[in-house]
Design an enzyme around this catalytic site. Structure first.
Site, PDB file in Angstrom:
ATOM      1  N   GLU A  78       0.882   1.897  -4.211  1.00  0.00           N
ATOM      2  CA  GLU A  78      -0.302   2.465  -3.925  1.00  0.00           C
ATOM      3  C   GLU A  78      -1.452   2.362  -5.098  1.00  0.00           C
ATOM      4  O   GLU A  78      -1.721   3.522  -5.792  1.00  0.00           O
ATOM      5  CB  GLU A  78      -0.345   3.784  -3.469  1.00  0.00           C
ATOM      6  CG  GLU A  78       0.116   3.742  -1.796  1.00  0.00           C
ATOM      7  CD  GLU A  78       0.135   5.276  -1.144  1.00  0.00           C
ATOM      8  OE1 GLU A  78      -0.088   6.298  -2.028  1.00  0.00           O
ATOM      9  OE2 GLU A  78       0.026   4.843   0.068  1.00  0.00           O
ATOM     10  N   GLU A 113       4.871   1.783   5.179  1.00  0.00           N
ATOM     11  CA  GLU A 113       5.119   3.136   5.413  1.00  0.00           C
ATOM     12  C   GLU A 113       4.437   3.874   6.600  1.00  0.00           C
ATOM     13  O   GLU A 113       3.299   3.474   7.127  1.00  0.00           O
ATOM     14  CB  GLU A 113       4.514   4.285   4.214  1.00  0.00           C
ATOM     15  CG  GLU A 113       5.375   3.923   2.871  1.00  0.00           C
ATOM     16  CD  GLU A 113       4.763   4.863   1.904  1.00  0.00           C
ATOM     17  OE1 GLU A 113       4.193   5.668   1.935  1.00  0.00           O
ATOM     18  OE2 GLU A 113       4.838   4.136   0.473  1.00  0.00           O
TER      19      GLU A 113
HETATM   20  C1  GLA Z   1       2.304   7.519   0.009  1.00  0.00           C
HETATM   21  C2  GLA Z   1       3.185   6.791  -0.889  1.00  0.00           C
HETATM   22  C3  GLA Z   1       4.752   7.676  -0.605  1.00  0.00           C
HETATM   23  C4  GLA Z   1       4.714   8.844  -0.145  1.00  0.00           C
HETATM   24  C5  GLA Z   1       3.892   8.979   1.143  1.00  0.00           C
HETATM   25  C6  GLA Z   1       3.895  10.414   1.862  1.00  0.00           C
HETATM   26  O1  GLA Z   1       1.991   6.634   1.222  1.00  0.00           O
HETATM   27  O2  GLA Z   1       3.344   5.629  -1.127  1.00  0.00           O
HETATM   28  O3  GLA Z   1       5.518   7.399  -1.800  1.00  0.00           O
HETATM   29  O4  GLA Z   1       4.274  10.041  -1.159  1.00  0.00           O
HETATM   30  O5  GLA Z   1       2.570   8.774   0.686  1.00  0.00           O
HETATM   31  O6  GLA Z   1       3.203  10.543   2.632  1.00  0.00           O
END
Ligand code: GLA
Ligand code: ZN
Length: 673
Positions: free
Chosen positions: A147, A300
């Site tokens: 991210e 994710e």
């Molecule tokens: C983000 C991060 C993850 C985790 C999620 C939790 O997307 O990439 O590492 O912290 O949030 O919702």
């Protein structure tokens, strides 16, 4: 390396546990149908305990153990969170925020993207990992950092920004002109007089041309970090795709630009419980648009509860499955989670996981995840790589997003995403599929292009839209369009600037309404008979071409009876303009009209499909796949007979009859026979 199945799995942090945990976890992964595990995203500190020492043996064992269990690896570089010793020894690596404060160590994505030390260390560990695992048979995907999105305002970023500007504008004279620096006497005579935005100087921070370029520069700076690692990994694994995860629709980084440089786009889908399904669908469609319609990865999602919303609602039984199918319905070739095992402490201890704090598999979430795992195993590789062929598109542009919302007037309530979503939803409700495109994409395959709130018309954009309409396309653009150039400068000659001749209108002025105020859109002809409410902004419009038609007029105020919605035949095509922010019902009627005129049909011509049944289609060499999802309460019978097609259930292999009974949360993946 060709993907042969829908990837099912996600983030795993075995380094938060004693190594024996693998013997408990891996059998549970297998039970749940997990076929891909992402790691070691946040393990830099464990992999590199000091400047000279790297420690990979534990990771070797995890990867080998997973591989022996038949589970592949999405191998991530750990460069989103540098070790504490590194921040301590090289404090220039820590970012400085807009108020001028250097951040302390901790958190993550907590590095200056222009720090030479960060680059040196992040590329060094990427090199080590590429060397060590680049040919490991378990590794099917590389994942760089996590991210991206940090904005830094430190002295090294300031220096770099000046160089970036020099590359872009060549001379200070050009910079002065492009940024209109004679305003308030901001003129500079030397590159070193350029200062970066700062909260300690609000007027300057919000001097639009500077901040706009700083945002572009920060996109480039983060992209450079990614590219530096990408190039190294490519050297060792030329055939393994490389991705990074975008945290959804983030405003900070221009993802249209960023994703040109990833092999496959990946994103994290964390909808709010209050998000309408159209909003989630829209984000997926945007992700597909980042690589011109190619499948992407959902890297994710939360198995159930999240931890960072004010109220972290559990996903209702069936909800996770529907979100998973929705991702695939829009082009994802993976269903992945954060995370495999729940942490016991820290900010994410209440974030759900496949294996919860209970430590065993006898949980609702585990059962639901296993059901999805079984279905994906049964589906196999049938749908992988499938694309959708669409005739409508929406332009999405980060520069425009930044500029429109930072415009400093006429209203502080301007929200680009709201405008985009309004028109997107009108297509969505009809199950008419839409692509998201950038101005650099080829528009020739589309019949309809919507460019909501196209405030900024960048070089070449006006000409491209002109060609699109001339050759027969239908363009719909909306209020607050055609106002500035790429540096947020207004070209003199009247709004909507370069779009004026295409639209056949002149916007003399734009009224801003307070939240409690509204106006009305009044129409005489179908589908606009009657009146619709509108607000936020109202344009005072004059028709400048003899054949521009006012489809609707305003109902109130000093511009009562002035055109509000216009239509202009131009070349072989037509250009529509909506000079206000209409209520949803109006956007719906207008998109219905345009769809009718241009023969845009729902994905599946099944009779009486009520609102709340989402249908999409993807196709590849294995055939055409239809995804049907129910967002309706109770039972809904979907009559497939009218489509004239026969289907089999792509997951179970069973024949599907003429009528499909769908309960709330139900999803079907059908293949045309
Ligand atoms: C983000 C991060 C993850 C985790 C999620 C939790 O997307 O990439 O590492 O912290 O949030 O919702
Ligand atoms: Zn910096």
């Amino acid at each position: 390396m060709k993907q042969d199945k829908i990837y099912y799995g996600g983030d795993y942090n075995p380094d938060q546990w004693p190594e024996e945990i693998l013997e408990q976890d891996i059998p549970m992964f297998q039970k749940a149908g997990i076929n891909l595990v992402t790691l070691p995203v946040f393990s830099w500190a464990k992999l590199q305990p000091s400047e000279e020492v790297y420690c990979f043996d534990w990771l070797d064992r995890v990867i080998d153990r997973l591989w022996r269990a038949g589970i592949s690896v999405c191998l991530s570089t750990p460069t989103a969170a540098q070790p504490a010793w590194m921040s301590r020894k090289y404090p220039d690596m820590l970012p400085v925020d807009i108020s001028g404060l250097r951040r302390t160590h901790g958190k993550r994505v907590n590095f200056c993207p222009n720090s030479p030390d960060y680059r040196r260390f992040s590329t060094a560990i990427a090199e080590k990992m590429g060397e060590r695992y680049g040919k490991h048979p378990a590794v099917v995907l590389w994942h760089v950092a996590n991210e991206y999105g940090t904005y830094c305002y430190c002295p090294q970023c300031e220096r770099k920004f000046r160089e970036w500007l020099k590359d872009r504008y060549h001379t200070v004279e050009e910079l002065n002109a492009r940024w209109n620096l004679s305003f308030w006497g901001h003129t500079v005579y030397d590159w070193d007089e350029v200062v970066i935005p700062s909260e300690r100087n609000d007027d300057y921070r919000f001097y639009q041309p500077v901040y706009l370029d700083y945002r572009r520069f920060m996109t480039d700076s983060n992209l450079d970090c990614f590219r530096a690692e990408y190039n190294i990994l490519k050297k060792y694994s030329p055939d393994i795709p490389i991705t990074t995860n975008i945290s959804g629709f983030i405003q900070q980084l221009d993802q249209m630009k960023f994703c040109k440089h990833v092999d496959i786009a990946g994103w994290d889908n964390y909808p709010w419980p209050t998000d309408p399904p159209a909003r989630v669908a829209m984000k997926h469609d945007l992700m597909r648009g980042l690589k011109q319609g190619k499948p992407y990865l959902m890297v994710e999602q939360a198995p159930s509860q999240q931890n960072w919303q004010p109220y972290n609602v559990q996903k209702r039984p069936g909800e996770l499955r529907r979100l998973s199918y929705q991702a695939m319905a829009h082009g994802a070739d993976s269903v992945m989670y954060f995370q495999m095992r729940q942490s016991v402490a820290g900010v994410e201890k209440f974030h759900s996981a496949l294996i919860s704090h209970a430590g065993h598999e006898n949980t609702r979430v585990f059962r639901e995840m296993s059901q999805i795992g079984r279905e994906l195993a049964a589906l196999g590789g049938q749908t992988v790589g499938a694309v959708s062929k669409n005739q409508a598109a929406i332009l999405f542009d980060w520069d425009n997003w930044w500029a429109a919302e930072g415009s400093n007037g006429p209203s502080r309530d301007l929200k680009y995403l709201e405008q985009v979503e309004k028109y997107y939803t009108a297509f969505y409700k009809r199950n008419i599929p839409v692509d998201f495109v950038s101005m650099e994409d080829d528009l020739s395959g589309y019949r309809v292009l919507v460019t909501p709130m196209l405030y900024m018309v960048k070089p070449g954009c006006g000409e491209k839209l002109r060609e699109f309409v001339k050759k027969g396309g239908t363009l719909l653009t909306t209020v607050f369009s055609g106002i500035v150039d790429e540096n947020d400068r207004v070209p003199v000659g009247g709004y909507p600037g370069e779009l004026s001749d295409i639209l056949g209108i002149w916007v003399e002025e734009t009224d801003a309404l307070r939240p409690e105020q509204s106006n009305r859109i009044v129409g005489k002809e179908a589908p606009f008979v009657g009146s619709f409410s509108c607000g936020l902004l109202c344009d005072v419009i004059h028709l400048t071409a003899p054949d521009t038609e006012a489809l609707c007029v305003f109902g109130e105020d000093y511009y009562k009876d002035f055109p509000c919605v216009t239509c202009h035949p131009f070349g072989e095509g037509t250009a529509y303009y909506v000079g206000t922010n209409p209520e949803e019902r109006f956007a719906d009627a207008l998109i219905g009209k345009i769809a009718g005129e241009r023969g845009l049909r729902p994905v599946l011509e099944a009779s009486e499909i009520p609102e709340g049944i989402e249908i999409t289609c993807r196709e590849n060499e294995n055939g055409r796949f239809y995804y049907l999802l129910s967002f309706r309460k109770g039972e809904t019978a979907v009559n497939l007979a009218r489509s004239g097609k026969n289907f089999i259930n792509a997951v179970t292999g069973e024949k599907v009859g003429d009528s499909l009974l769908m309960k709330e949360y139900d999803c079907f993946l059908l293949r045309e026979r």
